[in-house]
Design a protein around this motif. Structure first.
Motif, PDB file in Angstrom:
ATOM      1  N   MET A 105       1.750 140.951 -17.308  1.00  0.00           N
ATOM      2  CA  MET A 105       1.083 140.862 -18.612  1.00  0.00           C
ATOM      3  C   MET A 105      -0.425 141.032 -18.393  1.00  0.00           C
ATOM      4  SD  MET A 105       1.437 137.861 -21.431  1.00  0.00           S
ATOM      5  CE  MET A 105       3.215 137.995 -21.356  1.00  0.00           C
TER       6      MET A 105
ATOM      7  N   TRP B  83      -3.601 141.934 -23.052  1.00  0.00           N
ATOM      8  CA  TRP B  83      -2.493 141.291 -23.791  1.00  0.00           C
ATOM      9  C   TRP B  83      -2.873 139.865 -24.146  1.00  0.00           C
ATOM     10  CZ3 TRP B  83       0.991 137.409 -24.106  1.00  0.00           C
ATOM     11  CH2 TRP B  83       2.198 137.667 -24.738  1.00  0.00           C
ATOM     12  N   LEU B  84      -3.468 139.147 -23.179  1.00  0.00           N
ATOM     13  CA  LEU B  84      -3.830 137.748 -23.402  1.00  0.00           C
ATOM     14  C   LEU B  84      -4.964 137.625 -24.411  1.00  0.00           C
ATOM     15  CD1 LEU B  84      -3.619 136.341 -19.767  1.00  0.00           C
ATOM     16  CD2 LEU B  84      -2.012 135.997 -21.636  1.00  0.00           C
TER      17      LEU B  84
ATOM     18  N   PHE C  14      -3.463 138.028 -27.654  1.00  0.00           N
ATOM     19  CA  PHE C  14      -2.671 136.841 -27.967  1.00  0.00           C
ATOM     20  C   PHE C  14      -3.543 135.743 -28.567  1.00  0.00           C
ATOM     21  CE2 PHE C  14      -1.577 132.590 -26.546  1.00  0.00           C
ATOM     22  CZ  PHE C  14      -0.434 132.403 -27.285  1.00  0.00           C
TER      23      PHE C  14
ATOM     24  N   TYR D 205       1.786 133.763 -16.718  1.00  0.00           N
ATOM     25  CA  TYR D 205       2.132 132.641 -17.594  1.00  0.00           C
ATOM     26  C   TYR D 205       1.144 131.505 -17.379  1.00  0.00           C
ATOM     27  CZ  TYR D 205       5.014 128.969 -19.737  1.00  0.00           C
ATOM     28  OH  TYR D 205       5.487 127.943 -20.513  1.00  0.00           O
TER      29      TYR D 205
ATOM     30  N   THR E 216      -2.539 129.693 -22.011  1.00  0.00           N
ATOM     31  CA  THR E 216      -2.903 130.620 -23.083  1.00  0.00           C
ATOM     32  C   THR E 216      -1.689 131.337 -23.644  1.00  0.00           C
ATOM     33  OG1 THR E 216      -5.002 130.987 -21.946  1.00  0.00           O
ATOM     34  CG2 THR E 216      -4.425 132.536 -23.696  1.00  0.00           C
ATOM     35  N   SER E 217      -0.785 131.785 -22.767  1.00  0.00           N
ATOM     36  CA  SER E 217       0.386 132.542 -23.207  1.00  0.00           C
ATOM     37  C   SER E 217       1.585 131.660 -23.505  1.00  0.00           C
ATOM     38  CB  SER E 217       0.771 133.565 -22.130  1.00  0.00           C
ATOM     39  OG  SER E 217       1.066 132.904 -20.908  1.00  0.00           O
TER      40      SER E 217
END
Length: 393
Positions: free
Chosen positions: A1, A5-6, A9, A167, A170-171
């Motif tokens: 990821m 992406w984060l 998110f 992971y 945040t995610s």
């Protein structure tokens, strides 16, 4: 990821807990139907999301606006409308990525937006507070189901993927939400938009089913199993469906397991199925020596809000209890009755009212199931209330 992406998110995570009005929720459902049709699916014109006036408490299901004949196609979800990955963990990751991608990048956006922002995944057992899960653990004790209540998290089930997707805190929230959605709405690793809005019922309320097993043909077609009257809710079975995902689980994936995954108790006017393992779970004899039965209301038309044992009937699917099993039933009933004040007090102190309501409903249903098994242990007992209606079977 990726880090991008984060970043994306962080911008959308707050939406997950946003309140959506009933009108907007219905609009999102209708958008799903239009999307389903656009990708080759089918949604019968005789279906609606509007619950008929004067019916029971809201179910969030799908209802008929006209009579539907037995064999008539109700809906279809071809592979072009399905979201699938190799396993449940990857499907959860895919859902999260689709949500982050948003309307401009996701080909499934009406569905994705609905399951994250409208569907109440934050009330599912896996999202319960530690106190709520603790109360359920106390209710079932060491010998009753559901075992491992609320333990279906992404962190627990998909730990081998955490390093690959960065992971972290945040995610975590998004991935846990995605995992709950997969657990509750997925056919294992496959998401079937719109079809997953069909609620579960067994017994006389079950009225639709798949035409064929998805293993033979992954294009899902759903038809009426019987004539369905105008105003009825369409209902499928989560443990007796015509699909390989249901094969062999009709007698093992029962009321406690359904409560563990979805947080609801099946209606008596439909059917509840209970299995009690009176021998230590995990031993060779556990399944063979368990007791299995269905509970249903005696009347399919008039069911009291708080039915007594005389309002219900039991059908044995296993041998009737032995003398030792009768003693076991009495011990479990005594344990549950002895903790009633504790259950009510603890439920009253929970932060989330939905957890308290669900735990109390399960406590009452569990106690009723045990008492019914004891009452019917010698066969069909006489009615203690002569005014109770006779069975309509």
């Amino acid at each position: 990821m990726s880090s991008l992406w984060l970043i994306q998110f962080v911008q959308v995570v707050g939406v997950l807990t946003a309140a959506v009005s009933a009108q907007n929720a219905n609009e999102l459902k209708l958008q799903q139907v239009e999307w389903l049709r656009s990708c080759g699916g089918y949604f019968n014109e005789k279906l609606s999301f509007d619950q008929p006036p004067g019916s029971d408490e809201p179910t969030g299901g799908i209802f008929t606006t006209e009579d539907i004949a037995k064999g008539e196609t109700v809906l279809a979800v071809p592979t072009s409308c399905q979201l699938r990955e190799r396993n449940e963990c990857l499907t959860a990751i895919r859902l999260a990525e689709e949500y982050v991608g948003g309307e401009t990048e996701s080909d499934f956006w009406p569905y994705i937006k609905y399951v994250f922002e409208v569907y109440p995944h934050d009330t599912l057992p896996d999202a319960w507070t530690a106190a709520g899960k603790g109360l359920m653990e106390a209710i079932v004790g060491p010998e009753l189901d559901p075992y491992g209540f609320g333990d279906g998290s992404f962190h627990r089930r998909c730990s081998s993927y955490e390093e690959r997707i960065d992971y972290d805190e945040t995610s975590e929230d998004l991935l846990e939400a995605a995992m709950r959605i997969v657990n509750a709405r997925g056919w294992n690793n496959v998401m079937l938009p719109v079809y997953d809005m069909v609620n579960h019922n067994n017994g006389p309320m079950r009225n639709v089913g798949q035409v064929h097993d998805s293993k033979k043909d992954p294009n899902i077609v759903v038809h009426a199993r019987r004539n369905i009257k105008k105003g009825e809710e369409i209902s499928n079975s989560y443990n007796e469906c015509n699909d390989h995902t249901c094969y062999g689980i009709a007698h093992t994936y029962v009321t406690p397991d359904i409560f563990k995954d979805y947080g609801f108790i099946e209606q008596y006017r439909a059917l509840q199925r209970w299995r009690f393992y009176t021998t230590l779970i995990g031993t060779k004899e556990a399944l063979e020596e368990s007791i299995l039965f269905d509970i249903q209301s005696r009347s399919s038309t008039s069911v009291p809000k708080e039915p007594t044992l005389d309002d219900l009937e039991l059908k044995w699917l296993s041998d009737k209890p032995t003398a030792d099993q009768v003693m076991w039933l009495k011990m479990q009933i005594g344990r549950l009755k002895g903790m009633q004040e504790y259950v009510e007090y603890t439920a009253g102190r929970l932060e989330q009212q939905f957890e308290a309501d669900a735990a109390l409903r399960y406590y009452e249903a569990l106690l009723t199931a045990l008492e019914m098994a004891l009452k019917w242990s010698d066969g069909t007992p006489p009615l203690t209330n002569p005014n109770c209606p006779a069975s309509e079977a």
